[in-house]
Write an enzyme that holds these catalytic residues in place. Structure first.
Site, PDB file in Angstrom:
ATOM      1  N   ASP A  10       1.044  -1.050  -0.076  1.00 10.89           N
ATOM      2  CA  ASP A  10      -0.125  -0.107   0.190  1.00 10.89           C
ATOM      3  C   ASP A  10       0.878   1.372  -0.018  1.00 10.89           C
ATOM      4  OD1 ASP A  10      -2.301   1.702   0.459  1.00 10.89           O
ATOM      5  OD2 ASP A  10      -1.741   1.757   2.454  1.00 10.89           O
ATOM      6  N   LEU A  11       0.363   2.409  -0.291  1.00  5.20           N
ATOM      7  CA  LEU A  11       1.400   3.486  -0.371  1.00  5.20           C
ATOM      8  C   LEU A  11       1.079   4.526   0.692  1.00  5.20           C
ATOM      9  CD1 LEU A  11       3.115   5.406  -2.315  1.00  5.20           C
ATOM     10  CD2 LEU A  11       1.011   6.464  -3.399  1.00  5.20           C
ATOM     11  N   ASP A  12      -0.130   5.099   0.828  1.00  3.52           N
ATOM     12  CA  ASP A  12      -0.322   6.035   2.002  1.00  3.52           C
ATOM     13  C   ASP A  12      -0.272   5.284   3.275  1.00  3.52           C
ATOM     14  OD1 ASP A  12      -1.086   8.293   0.214  1.00  3.52           O
ATOM     15  OD2 ASP A  12      -2.733   7.281  -0.253  1.00  3.52           O
ATOM     16  N   THR A  18       1.400  10.381   3.924  1.00  2.85           N
ATOM     17  CA  THR A  18       0.436  11.446   3.110  1.00  2.85           C
ATOM     18  C   THR A  18      -0.636  11.700   3.906  1.00  2.85           C
ATOM     19  OG1 THR A  18      -0.054   9.460   1.890  1.00  2.85           O
ATOM     20  CG2 THR A  18       1.295  11.070   0.737  1.00  2.85           C
ATOM     21  N   LYS A  46      -8.694   6.065   6.434  1.00  3.94           N
ATOM     22  CA  LYS A  46      -7.717   5.396   5.752  1.00  3.94           C
ATOM     23  C   LYS A  46      -7.875   4.277   4.979  1.00  3.94           C
ATOM     24  CE  LYS A  46      -4.247   7.015   9.096  1.00  3.94           C
ATOM     25  NZ  LYS A  46      -3.511   6.483  10.291  1.00  3.94           N
ATOM     26  N   SER A 115      -2.474   0.303  -4.573  1.00  2.00           N
ATOM     27  CA  SER A 115      -3.047   1.358  -3.744  1.00  2.00           C
ATOM     28  C   SER A 115      -4.362   2.096  -4.100  1.00  2.00           C
ATOM     29  CB  SER A 115      -2.066   2.622  -3.850  1.00  2.00           C
ATOM     30  OG  SER A 115      -2.463   3.960  -3.345  1.00  2.00           O
ATOM     31  N   ALA A 116      -5.181   2.761  -3.318  1.00  2.00           N
ATOM     32  CA  ALA A 116      -6.497   3.159  -3.783  1.00  2.00           C
ATOM     33  C   ALA A 116      -6.261   4.513  -4.210  1.00  2.00           C
ATOM     34  CB  ALA A 116      -7.551   3.290  -2.344  1.00  2.00           C
ATOM     35  N   LYS A 146     -10.978  -1.356  -2.164  1.00  2.00           N
ATOM     36  CA  LYS A 146     -10.582  -2.038  -0.729  1.00  2.00           C
ATOM     37  C   LYS A 146     -11.808  -2.283   0.205  1.00  2.00           C
ATOM     38  CE  LYS A 146      -5.775  -1.158  -1.265  1.00  2.00           C
ATOM     39  NZ  LYS A 146      -4.541  -0.292  -0.455  1.00  2.00           N
ATOM     40  N   GLU A 170       0.028  -3.412   4.678  1.00  2.00           N
ATOM     41  CA  GLU A 170      -0.990  -2.487   4.824  1.00  2.00           C
ATOM     42  C   GLU A 170      -1.272  -1.847   6.020  1.00  2.00           C
ATOM     43  OE1 GLU A 170      -3.774  -0.904   3.976  1.00  2.00           O
ATOM     44  OE2 GLU A 170      -3.967  -1.689   1.854  1.00  2.00           O
ATOM     45  N   ASP A 171      -1.673  -0.668   6.122  1.00  2.00           N
ATOM     46  CA  ASP A 171      -2.101   0.174   7.297  1.00  2.00           C
ATOM     47  C   ASP A 171      -3.674   0.533   7.533  1.00  2.00           C
ATOM     48  OD1 ASP A 171      -2.411   2.168   5.414  1.00  2.00           O
ATOM     49  OD2 ASP A 171      -1.923   3.671   6.816  1.00  2.00           O
TER      50      ASP A 171
END
Ligand code: BG6
Ligand code: MG
Length: 213
Positions: A10-12, A18, A46, A115-116, A146, A170-171
């Site tokens: 995942d990115l953020d 971010t 999130k 990522s979303a 997701k 993932e966070d």
């Protein structure tokens, strides 16, 4: 560790922090609409898509908008968000993220982004790390958000790997549910209390690196 032939990030909140910029932009929109939006409210956003995030924000402020007004509000928020991202650079990556990506590459593990965000390409470019990824699946490439596993299944497929040999980082709870629904192992970045269902937990990617850099 797991049989990890592919790592899907995942990115953020996993690679880069971010969330603070998303928060500032949503808070600015809420202020314009005449209500306060708190850090605690922001937790609910999130891993959630942009339009679903707007619905949650409107719910917090007990506001209603038609579809056209929603499009305008979401575009406005995104313009502010991108303005805040203007100064983003590699040193803004979360602790250990760059080192872990480089470490996995050296180990021959294939790496994908899942990522979303529809801004993922822009963010990777600002961070100067786009070249580390063998595949990038972002909010522009999926039709189901997701916790649907689509984003991670597409990432595994783009790596030419079976989901069973992929590990997702993932966070968000929605992301953990998506990874499990896709038949992958998942490392939760955060605590089991907030993110039930992951196979293991770390506070950040630094903890994944064998030398603990
Ligand atoms: C996710 C974030 O990665 O991307 C969410 O956790 C965000 O907070 C979502 O709403 C969509 O991002 P963007 O950049 O397309 O608005
Ligand atoms: Mg995230």
């Amino acid at each position: 560790m797991f049989n990890m032939q592919g790592a899907i990030f995942d990115l953020d909140g996993v690679i880069v922090d971010t969330a603070k910029y998303h928060f500032l932009a949503w808070k600015r929109l809420a202020a314009e609409l005449g209500f306060d939006f708190t850090q605690a409210d922001n937790e609910r956003l999130k891993g959630v898509s942009r339009m679903r995030s707007l619905d949650i924000l409107l719910d917090v402020g007990r506001c209603a908008m038609n579809d056209e007004e929603k499009e305008v509000a979401a575009s406005k928020k995104n313009a502010w968000y991108m303005e805040y991202l203007g100064t983003l650079k590699q040193s803004d990556m979360l602790p250990g993220a760059l080192e872990y990506l480089n470490y996995l590459k050296k180990q021959g593990v294939r790496i994908a982004l899942g990522s979303a965000s529809k801004n993922a390409g822009f963010i990777l470019e600002k961070l100067g790390i786009g070249g580390l990824f063998d595949a990038v699946i972002d909010g522009n490439a999926v039709s189901a958000a997701k916790p649907d596993p689509e984003v991670f299944l597409k990432a595994a497929s783009a790596l030419s790997l079976s989901p069973s040999v992929c590990t997702v980082f993932e966070d968000s709870l929605a992301g953990i549910q998506a990874a499990k629904a896709g038949g992958m192992k998942v490392v939760g970045i955060g605590s089991p209390e907030l993110l039930p269902g992951a196979d293991m937990y770390v506070s950040c990617l630094r903890a994944m690196h064998p030398s603990g850099v």
